[in-house]
Design a protein around this motif. Structure first.
Motif, short mmCIF file in Angstrom:
data_model
loop_
_atom_site.label_atom_id
_atom_site.label_comp_id
_atom_site.label_asym_id
_atom_site.label_seq_id
_atom_site.Cartn_x
_atom_site.Cartn_y
_atom_site.Cartn_z
N LYS A 1 -7.48 -4.73 0.30
CA LYS A 1 -6.99 -4.68 2.11
C LYS A 1 -6.12 -4.33 2.45
O LYS A 1 -5.43 -3.83 3.35
CB LYS A 1 -8.34 -6.02 2.57
N HIS A 2 -5.07 -5.28 1.59
CA HIS A 2 -3.05 -5.35 2.15
C HIS A 2 -3.21 -3.97 1.76
O HIS A 2 -2.19 -3.51 1.89
CB HIS A 2 -3.07 -6.34 1.00
N GLY A 3 -3.56 -3.32 0.54
CA GLY A 3 -3.20 -2.33 0.31
C GLY A 3 -3.39 -0.98 1.08
O GLY A 3 -3.07 0.39 1.93
N PHE A 4 -4.58 -1.11 1.99
CA PHE A 4 -5.64 -0.13 2.82
C PHE A 4 -4.87 -0.04 3.95
O PHE A 4 -4.39 0.93 5.17
CB PHE A 4 -6.91 -0.79 3.30
N ARG A 5 -4.20 -1.59 4.84
CA ARG A 5 -3.58 -1.72 6.07
C ARG A 5 -1.89 -0.91 5.73
O ARG A 5 -1.26 -0.79 6.50
CB ARG A 5 -2.83 -3.78 6.34
N ALA A 6 -1.34 -1.45 4.68
CA ALA A 6 0.13 -0.43 4.13
C ALA A 6 0.15 1.16 3.97
O ALA A 6 0.50 1.45 4.57
CB ALA A 6 0.91 -0.99 2.88
N GLY A 7 -1.73 1.06 3.43
CA GLY A 7 -1.49 3.25 3.85
C GLY A 7 -1.81 3.30 5.26
O GLY A 7 -1.64 4.72 6.07
N ARG A 8 -2.14 2.89 5.93
CA ARG A 8 -2.46 3.41 7.39
C ARG A 8 -1.12 2.96 8.19
O ARG A 8 -1.05 3.49 9.47
CB ARG A 8 -3.82 1.88 8.20
N TRP A 9 -0.47 1.66 8.03
CA TRP A 9 0.75 1.76 8.64
C TRP A 9 1.45 3.08 7.94
O TRP A 9 2.59 3.24 9.04
CB TRP A 9 1.50 0.97 7.58
N LEU A 10 1.33 3.33 6.98
CA LEU A 10 2.35 4.98 6.18
C LEU A 10 1.63 5.33 7.07
O LEU A 10 2.67 6.83 6.94
CB LEU A 10 2.85 4.89 5.09
N LEU A 11 0.57 6.34 7.34
CA LEU A 11 0.22 7.30 7.93
C LEU A 11 0.82 7.43 9.12
O LEU A 11 0.49 8.74 9.73
CB LEU A 11 -1.50 7.46 7.80
N ARG A 12 0.80 6.22 10.23
CA ARG A 12 0.78 5.93 11.32
C ARG A 12 2.18 6.66 11.48
O ARG A 12 2.64 7.33 12.67
CB ARG A 12 0.63 4.96 12.07
N ALA A 13 2.74 5.93 10.16
CA ALA A 13 4.60 5.89 10.98
C ALA A 13 4.96 8.19 10.24
O ALA A 13 5.80 8.13 10.93
CB ALA A 13 5.37 5.74 10.00
N LEU A 14 4.62 8.47 9.11
CA LEU A 14 4.21 10.21 9.02
C LEU A 14 3.84 10.73 10.40
O LEU A 14 4.65 11.89 10.45
CB LEU A 14 3.63 10.15 8.03
N GLY A 15 2.94 10.19 11.07
CA GLY A 15 2.39 11.31 12.18
C GLY A 15 3.09 11.03 13.25
O GLY A 15 3.65 11.91 14.09
#
Length: 86
Positions: A8-22
């Motif tokens: 769950k923590h890994g998914f949160r980090a991935g979602r944060w990275l995708l938002r930052a990239l966007g």
């Protein structure tokens, strides 16, 4: 930590990275659109005219001087008034 919490923590980090990239891609696109919109402003045309005149200053035996640039587009320049002096 159990496996679920780590996942769950890994998914949160991935979602944060995708938002930052966007957000970065959105800013780059906005800057490109702004540059395209501003290329035909009077101040940008005057800057280009001054730089062209400076670049052409030592290229010829005489003088080639650009007096006015009417329109600057992505693929062309129109309405250019220039003088050739001996």
């Amino acid at each position: 930590m159990d496996a679920r919490a780590t996942l769950k923590h890994g998914f949160r980090a991935g979602r944060w990275l995708l938002r930052a990239l966007g957000l970065v891609l959105l800013c780059v696109a906005a800057l490109c659109l702004l540059a395209i919109a501003c290329v035909n402003l009077r101040s940008a045309r005057e800057f280009a005219r001054a730089r062209v005149n400076a670049a052409l200053a030592g290229s010829f035996a005489g003088t080639l001087r650009v007096d006015r640039i009417g329109h600057v587009g992505l693929e062309s320049v129109a309405g250019v008034d220039a003088r050739v002096l001996d």
